[in-house]
Scaffold this active site. Structure first.
Site, PDB file in Angstrom:
ATOM      1  N   SER A   1     -37.025  24.970  69.246  1.00 49.63           N
ATOM      2  CA  SER A   1     -37.087  23.884  68.271  1.00 49.63           C
ATOM      3  C   SER A   1     -36.794  22.561  68.976  1.00 49.63           C
ATOM      4  CB  SER A   1     -36.111  24.164  67.123  1.00 49.63           C
ATOM      5  OG  SER A   1     -36.370  23.330  66.016  1.00 49.63           O
TER       6      SER A   1
ATOM      7  N   LYS B   1     -31.112  11.052  43.272  1.00 53.22           N
ATOM      8  CA  LYS B   1     -29.917  10.991  44.119  1.00 53.22           C
ATOM      9  C   LYS B   1     -29.171  12.311  44.202  1.00 53.22           C
ATOM     10  CE  LYS B   1     -28.130   8.219  46.069  1.00 53.22           C
ATOM     11  NZ  LYS B   1     -28.218   7.880  47.509  1.00 53.22           N
TER      12      LYS B   1
END
Length: 289
Positions: free
Chosen positions: A101, A153
Site C-alpha cells: 500500500s 458532520k
C-alpha cells in the site's frame, strides 16, 4: 605530501563510492507510544541531508512498511523524486518484510526496486475500517446526542446507525485516491508491468518472487549486494537518521506543574497513543506479521 601521495597505492587514495541510505520503517502517518510517526515532517530533513551529501553516487531507500496515510506517502514520494531530479542522483529502493500500500508507494520513488523473494509487495488499493456501536448503546441504555451545523458532520459516527449515503460518499473518495495511486504506479513502472489493471490494482499483495514477474519490482536482491554489484566492493554506506522516537517528543510535554504534566502530555494523550498503536498493529497483522 604530494610526492608521498603519488607513491601510495591508488586503492588508498581513490575516494570510495558513497551511497547515503534512508530507512523508512513502520506505518505511515501513525505514531505509537514508542515510535515517531513516519510522515514528511519527520523525514524531510533526513531526505534533504541524504541528497545533499558530497560525493554521493546514488541514494538507497530501505522500506519496511504496511502502508498508512495516502497523503503522507505521496508527499514523501514527491520529495524524494524532486531531489533526485534536482541533484541528478539515481534512487534504489529495497523492500524488506513488507512494502505494501503506502509502503509500496514509497518504493516507487526508486528508479529501481528490489526485494527479497519472501517480501510482501503490492496491496495497490485503499481501505477504510472502523467499528459501529449503536446496538450496544441501546442495550446498555445510553443515548447518543449529537448536534451539528452541516448535515454531514456526523458522517460514520460509530455510535449512530450507518447511513447508506455516508458509505457512498466514503467510497467515492476512495475511488479518487485509488485512481491517483494507480496513475503513480503506471507512471513509475510503465511498460515493466506485465498484467492487466484488473489483476494488479485489486488491493492484492504478492511475494517478492511473484512481484518480479508482475513487473512491480526489478529483481531480487538486498541493499549491500546490489550496491556492491553497481559501485564495486569498496562502496561505503551512510545511514541517515530520520529522527527520534515518540518518547522524546512526549518528554517535551512534561513540566513541573500540578501533577508533573501539562495538558496534552502523557496522561491525556496516552489513550490516543494506545489507539494509534492498535491501528498500527492491525496494519502489520494483515500481512501475517
Amino acid at each position: 605530501m604530494t610526492v608521498l601521495k603519488s607513491l601510495l597505492p591508488k586503492s588508498w587514495t581513490k575516494p570510495r563510492p558513497l551511497v547515503p541510505v534512508l530507512r523508512f520503517s513502520g506505518p505511515i502517518g501513525m505514531s505509537s507510544p514508542f515510535k515517531q510517526e513516519l510522515s514528511l515532517p519527520t523525514v524531510a530533513a533526513a531526505i534533504d541531508k541524504a541528497f545533499g551529501m558530497r560525493g554521493a553516487k546514488a541514494v538507497a531507500i530501505q522500506i519496511n512498511s504496511p502502508g498508512g496515510a495516502a497523503v503522507q506517502s505521496t508527499l514523501i514520494h514527491k520529495r524524494i523524486r524532486a531531489l533526485a531530479e534536482e541533484k541528478d542522483l539515481k534512487v534504489y529502493s529495497f523492500c524488506e518484510d513488507v512494502a505494501a500500500s503506502g509502503g509500496y508507494m514509497l518504493s516507487l520513488a526508486g528508479d529501481e526496486i528490489y526485494a527479497d523473494q519472501s517480501s510482501i509487495v503490492g496491496s495497490i488499493g485503499v481501505i477504510a475500517a472502523g467499528f459501529g456501536f449503536p446496538g450496544l448503546m441501546e442495550k446498555i441504555g445510553v443515548e447518543r446526542r449529537v448536534y451539528t451545523a452541516g448535515k454531514s458532520k456526523d458522517t460514520l459516527d460509530p455510535f449512530l446507525p450507518e447511513k447508506p449515503a455516508d458509505v457512498e460518499r466514503i467510497k467515492a473518495i476512495q475511488v479518487d485516491v485509488h485512481e491517483a495511486f494507480i496513475d503513480m504506479v503506471k507512471s513509475r513502472r510503465g511498460a515493466k508491468l506485465t498484467k492487466s489493471d484488473d489483476e494488479l490494482f485489486t488491493g492484492a499483495f504478492w511475494s517478492g518472487k511473484v512481484a518480479v514477474e508482475l513487473g512491480l519490482i526489478d529483481g531480487l536482491s538486498d541493499l549491500r549486494t546490489k550496491m556492491r554489484d553497481v559501485f564495486g566492493e569498496d562502496v561505503r554506506f551512510k545511514l541517515v537518521s530520520t529522527g527520534g522516537g515518540l518518547l522524546r517528543r512526549n518528554k517535551k510535554s512534561v513540566s513541573a506543574g500540578a501533577g508533573g504534566f501539562e495538558l496534552g502530555g502523557w496522561p491525556q494523550g496516552f489513550a490516543a497513543d494506545v489507539i494509534s498503536a492498535i491501528e498500527a498493529r492491525s496494519l502489520w497483522s494483515r500481512f501475517g506479521l
